[in-house]
Write a protein that holds these residues in place. Sequence first.
Motif, PDB file in Angstrom:
ATOM      1  N   LEU A 118       7.413  -0.331  35.259  1.00 53.16           N
ATOM      2  CA  LEU A 118       7.837  -0.799  33.888  1.00 53.16           C
ATOM      3  C   LEU A 118       6.808  -1.787  33.236  1.00 53.16           C
ATOM      4  O   LEU A 118       6.238  -1.532  32.310  1.00 53.16           O
ATOM      5  CB  LEU A 118       9.354  -0.904  33.896  1.00 53.16           C
ATOM      6  CG  LEU A 118      10.372   0.071  34.302  1.00 53.16           C
ATOM      7  CD1 LEU A 118      11.768  -0.801  34.350  1.00 53.16           C
ATOM      8  CD2 LEU A 118      10.476   0.952  33.314  1.00 53.16           C
ATOM      9  N   LEU A 119       6.991  -2.996  33.992  1.00 51.92           N
ATOM     10  CA  LEU A 119       6.362  -4.053  33.304  1.00 51.92           C
ATOM     11  C   LEU A 119       4.653  -3.665  33.039  1.00 51.92           C
ATOM     12  O   LEU A 119       4.154  -4.130  32.086  1.00 51.92           O
ATOM     13  CB  LEU A 119       6.544  -5.261  33.960  1.00 51.92           C
ATOM     14  CG  LEU A 119       7.753  -5.660  34.070  1.00 51.92           C
ATOM     15  CD1 LEU A 119       7.942  -7.108  34.659  1.00 51.92           C
ATOM     16  CD2 LEU A 119       8.823  -5.983  32.656  1.00 51.92           C
TER      17      LEU A 119
ATOM     18  N   SER B 117       3.254  -1.029  32.758  1.00 52.05           N
ATOM     19  CA  SER B 117       2.960  -0.011  31.337  1.00 52.05           C
ATOM     20  C   SER B 117       3.323  -0.601  30.189  1.00 52.05           C
ATOM     21  O   SER B 117       2.430  -0.344  29.341  1.00 52.05           O
ATOM     22  CB  SER B 117       3.789   1.155  31.778  1.00 52.05           C
ATOM     23  OG  SER B 117       3.681   1.863  33.204  1.00 52.05           O
ATOM     24  N   PHE B 118       4.352  -1.535  30.136  1.00 48.98           N
ATOM     25  CA  PHE B 118       4.477  -2.041  28.794  1.00 48.98           C
ATOM     26  C   PHE B 118       3.405  -3.022  28.601  1.00 48.98           C
ATOM     27  O   PHE B 118       2.952  -3.121  27.492  1.00 48.98           O
ATOM     28  CB  PHE B 118       5.776  -2.806  28.920  1.00 48.98           C
ATOM     29  CG  PHE B 118       7.136  -2.017  28.773  1.00 48.98           C
ATOM     30  CD1 PHE B 118       7.143  -0.591  28.531  1.00 48.98           C
ATOM     31  CD2 PHE B 118       8.183  -2.467  29.744  1.00 48.98           C
ATOM     32  CE1 PHE B 118       8.249   0.092  28.827  1.00 48.98           C
ATOM     33  CE2 PHE B 118       9.284  -1.476  29.892  1.00 48.98           C
ATOM     34  CZ  PHE B 118       9.263  -0.232  29.461  1.00 48.98           C
ATOM     35  N   ASN B 119       2.830  -3.852  29.412  1.00 56.85           N
ATOM     36  CA  ASN B 119       1.801  -4.856  29.237  1.00 56.85           C
ATOM     37  C   ASN B 119       0.467  -4.309  28.757  1.00 56.85           C
ATOM     38  O   ASN B 119      -0.032  -4.713  27.693  1.00 56.85           O
ATOM     39  CB  ASN B 119       1.633  -5.507  30.582  1.00 56.85           C
ATOM     40  CG  ASN B 119       0.749  -6.738  30.232  1.00 56.85           C
ATOM     41  OD1 ASN B 119       0.685  -7.356  29.094  1.00 56.85           O
ATOM     42  ND2 ASN B 119      -0.206  -7.162  31.180  1.00 56.85           N
TER      43      ASN B 119
ATOM     44  N   GLU C 107       1.342  -2.974  25.128  1.00 52.91           N
ATOM     45  CA  GLU C 107       1.098  -4.166  24.136  1.00 52.91           C
ATOM     46  C   GLU C 107      -0.237  -4.542  23.981  1.00 52.91           C
ATOM     47  O   GLU C 107      -0.809  -4.848  22.731  1.00 52.91           O
ATOM     48  CB  GLU C 107       1.856  -5.498  24.662  1.00 52.91           C
ATOM     49  CG  GLU C 107       3.244  -5.349  24.706  1.00 52.91           C
ATOM     50  CD  GLU C 107       3.908  -6.601  25.417  1.00 52.91           C
ATOM     51  OE1 GLU C 107       3.399  -7.204  26.267  1.00 52.91           O
ATOM     52  OE2 GLU C 107       5.102  -6.702  25.185  1.00 52.91           O
TER      53      GLU C 107
ATOM     54  N   ARG D 153       7.354  -9.015  21.537  1.00 50.75           N
ATOM     55  CA  ARG D 153       7.313  -8.171  22.650  1.00 50.75           C
ATOM     56  C   ARG D 153       8.588  -7.605  23.013  1.00 50.75           C
ATOM     57  O   ARG D 153       9.413  -7.634  23.792  1.00 50.75           O
ATOM     58  CB  ARG D 153       6.979  -9.228  24.190  1.00 50.75           C
ATOM     59  CG  ARG D 153       5.991 -10.214  23.818  1.00 50.75           C
ATOM     60  CD  ARG D 153       5.902 -10.739  25.236  1.00 50.75           C
ATOM     61  NE  ARG D 153       5.148  -9.930  26.249  1.00 50.75           N
ATOM     62  CZ  ARG D 153       4.952 -10.353  27.410  1.00 50.75           C
ATOM     63  NH1 ARG D 153       5.186 -11.617  28.000  1.00 50.75           N
ATOM     64  NH2 ARG D 153       4.806  -9.461  28.544  1.00 50.75           N
TER      65      ARG D 153
ATOM     66  N   LEU E  24       8.698  -4.288  23.652  1.00 49.87           N
ATOM     67  CA  LEU E  24       8.524  -3.426  24.831  1.00 49.87           C
ATOM     68  C   LEU E  24       8.848  -4.187  26.040  1.00 49.87           C
ATOM     69  O   LEU E  24       9.517  -3.668  26.949  1.00 49.87           O
ATOM     70  CB  LEU E  24       7.274  -2.686  24.910  1.00 49.87           C
ATOM     71  CG  LEU E  24       6.737  -1.962  23.759  1.00 49.87           C
ATOM     72  CD1 LEU E  24       5.389  -1.342  23.999  1.00 49.87           C
ATOM     73  CD2 LEU E  24       7.794  -0.655  23.744  1.00 49.87           C
ATOM     74  N   TYR E  25       8.368  -5.337  25.926  1.00 51.59           N
ATOM     75  CA  TYR E  25       8.545  -6.366  27.259  1.00 51.59           C
ATOM     76  C   TYR E  25       9.993  -6.481  27.385  1.00 51.59           C
ATOM     77  O   TYR E  25      10.591  -6.542  28.335  1.00 51.59           O
ATOM     78  CB  TYR E  25       7.727  -7.685  27.073  1.00 51.59           C
ATOM     79  CG  TYR E  25       7.967  -8.591  28.379  1.00 51.59           C
ATOM     80  CD1 TYR E  25       8.745  -9.564  28.083  1.00 51.59           C
ATOM     81  CD2 TYR E  25       7.406  -8.430  29.453  1.00 51.59           C
ATOM     82  CE1 TYR E  25       8.994 -10.594  29.175  1.00 51.59           C
ATOM     83  CE2 TYR E  25       7.384  -9.194  30.645  1.00 51.59           C
ATOM     84  CZ  TYR E  25       8.399 -10.478  30.276  1.00 51.59           C
ATOM     85  OH  TYR E  25       8.680 -11.230  31.403  1.00 51.59           O
TER      86      TYR E  25
ATOM     87  N   GLN F 187      12.467  -4.679  26.457  1.00 48.06           N
ATOM     88  CA  GLN F 187      13.176  -3.561  26.828  1.00 48.06           C
ATOM     89  C   GLN F 187      13.238  -3.314  28.370  1.00 48.06           C
ATOM     90  O   GLN F 187      14.005  -2.962  29.107  1.00 48.06           O
ATOM     91  CB  GLN F 187      12.545  -2.193  26.148  1.00 48.06           C
ATOM     92  CG  GLN F 187      13.076  -2.202  24.555  1.00 48.06           C
ATOM     93  CD  GLN F 187      12.335  -1.184  24.068  1.00 48.06           C
ATOM     94  OE1 GLN F 187      11.578  -0.403  24.573  1.00 48.06           O
ATOM     95  NE2 GLN F 187      12.567  -1.300  22.543  1.00 48.06           N
ATOM     96  N   GLY F 188      11.759  -3.809  28.858  1.00 46.44           N
ATOM     97  CA  GLY F 188      11.507  -3.705  30.168  1.00 46.44           C
ATOM     98  C   GLY F 188      12.416  -4.782  31.200  1.00 46.44           C
ATOM     99  O   GLY F 188      12.976  -4.277  31.978  1.00 46.44           O
TER     100      GLY F 188
END
Length: 721
Positions: free
Chosen positions: A30-31, A33-35, A38, A248, A250-251, A253-254
Amino acid sequence: MNISRKTILVIVSTFIGLVFILAITSDFILLNSFNKLENKLLSESIAKVKYEMREALGDMDSSARDYVTLVQSGGPGEVGALDIDSLVNHRVDFVALFNAAGKLLSTKSADYHFRSPADLDGVLEQCLEKTALFAIQNKKGYLSGAIRSDARLHLIVARPCSGGILLVGRNMDREEVFKLSDISEFTLDLRQVRDKALPADFREALSLLSNGSPFYAAPLDDSLIAGYALVNDINGQPLFLVKLTERRLLYQQGKASITYILAALCIAGFVFCCVMLFFVRGTVLKRLGKLSAIVRQISNDRDISSRLRVTERNDELDDLALTINGMLESLEHAEDALREREEQYRILFERAPDSILLIGTEGNEAGRIIAANKAAANQHGYTVEELCGMSINDLNTPESNETAPDWMGRIFNGQWITFESWHFRKDGARFPLEVHAGPVRLNGKNYVLGFDRDITSRKLAEETDHMHMEQIRQLNTELARQANGLEAANSELEAFNYSVSHDLRGPLTRISGYSQLILEDESTLDPQVRSYVTRIYESSCWLNEMIDAMLRLAQLARSEFQPQQVDLSGIVASLAAECGAMEPQRRAEVVIAPDVTAVGDLRLLRILLTNLFNNAWKYTAYSTSPRIEFGVLNDGSAPVFYISDTGAGFDMKDADRLFRVFTRLHDPSQFAGSGIGLATVQRIVNRHGGKIWAEGEPQKGATFYFTLQPENPTDSCTFAS
């Protein structure tokens, strides 16, 4: 394997499994991919900002072309004649025209965002001159990019114009930054590379971007992430950093996803705790219960000499038992030391030379003597046991009991105070005490601790001193009474002299008047009778002069003394001039020391010098070489003034008669006088606190010495009073 190791093995095994699951789920899936997503969005936003800046330079280039055409057709003055609307329409803040040598020919500036005129400051003007020279040296002649003037940033376009350079610029002010921020839809911040107050995140981004990286992103906190890009100036050197800040989403949400994972981990942890509790209960808690029961028994029995039994398992519980045994041993040693210290304090308490009383303040103990030493018992004539059963009010005298609430209140406020009190002895005798008392707290209760000292001897000494002081006061009163009586006698004597002088003046006036009338009748007066009447008239005149002299002498005693700085040399000089004017036929040598001054009463000192100088002038009348000298001797502690002459002089055996009233040492037929002049001089000298004396020799002259202050400088008497 001991309990600690077994527990650690189970906890670590379970925890490692759970952490492994969390790491795989959160980080790698998760994290991470989100990073990446971003960072991609921030990179695109920064690219959009740079694109907008390039578009702005393109618009400014079009404006520059228009202005070049205008200058070529109308001349350099067209730039200065531009109105604000022209700059606003072209969306530029300034236009500047430079010649081929880089000198400014004409300029126009404004704030196109607010449609208001603005002056081109000196710092920006110098920066534009450097930019113009750089454009002239450039073969193409066309430049575009960013420049810096002091703490401000500007976008610049340079184009050749009539042999010189035309610069068109736009300020990167707050409004321009807000415009770029609206375009990118993120918070935008621009910072110069050379800014000394560059924040830490900008410095970190600058260090990474200086290595050639086109973009750098870093999270600010859990809710914000920032992207950084470096922008060069027209020379290709780093000029400023662009920072875009984005939420952030997306972050977050992660993180929500990880929360669900952690919830699952908590459930697993609960299962793990149940397993561990079952394990620990059988291997640890039973033994801890036994240790607790033994320790409780020791506490109830207050027997710190007992010790816990130690097994042969050599685990943490055995170590705990050994630690408790060591603590019990330390307590046993501390108790022994406490007993020894209590014995020391008891000896100090019992053998202290001053009385020590401990008085209760709470409940039934209020005002009761809780403890007392032998000195207190001996001081009051009781035994220690008798004192401890008494109240402090039983020892206080009634007067002391009246003041007791005052000092008790101060002690209850936390003060240590010292005061005097009176106590009764067992036989009823009263004696004074000096008490030093204050609050103490023992075993959770408040007490008053007092140190009492018998001050009977000191009081006797004070009474003796008081008696002596009373005797001194009575003696001073008697001296004052005698002084007042003496002053009254002097006043009466002066009044008597004054009255007698006035009462004598009437008869003398009649005698003198009748004698003068008889002498005026020359027809019937016998020569011998005339001689007698003449003597009567002269005697009455002499007696009248004596009365005047007595009045002047009496006035000296009653006159007010007004001290000031007096020029004695000036007074003597005026007297010499007066005598010389009255007897111009005399050729007497007068020597006067210059600048001789003294502190005294001007009127009295003039009378003093007049009498002494007139005597010197009178007694040198028959001298073959008359000489009068005035001076001062500074050999002693006080200056000694003198007047000497070479006149008739006197015999030193008659020196004690010089200053008597109406006493004369010379024949009145030769030297006229009243016999009161030197007495007046002596009285004036006495009023100044000095003294006067004379030295002389018959037919060789005389010298009169006098001082006008006490010989001892420490004397503070006011002699004029």
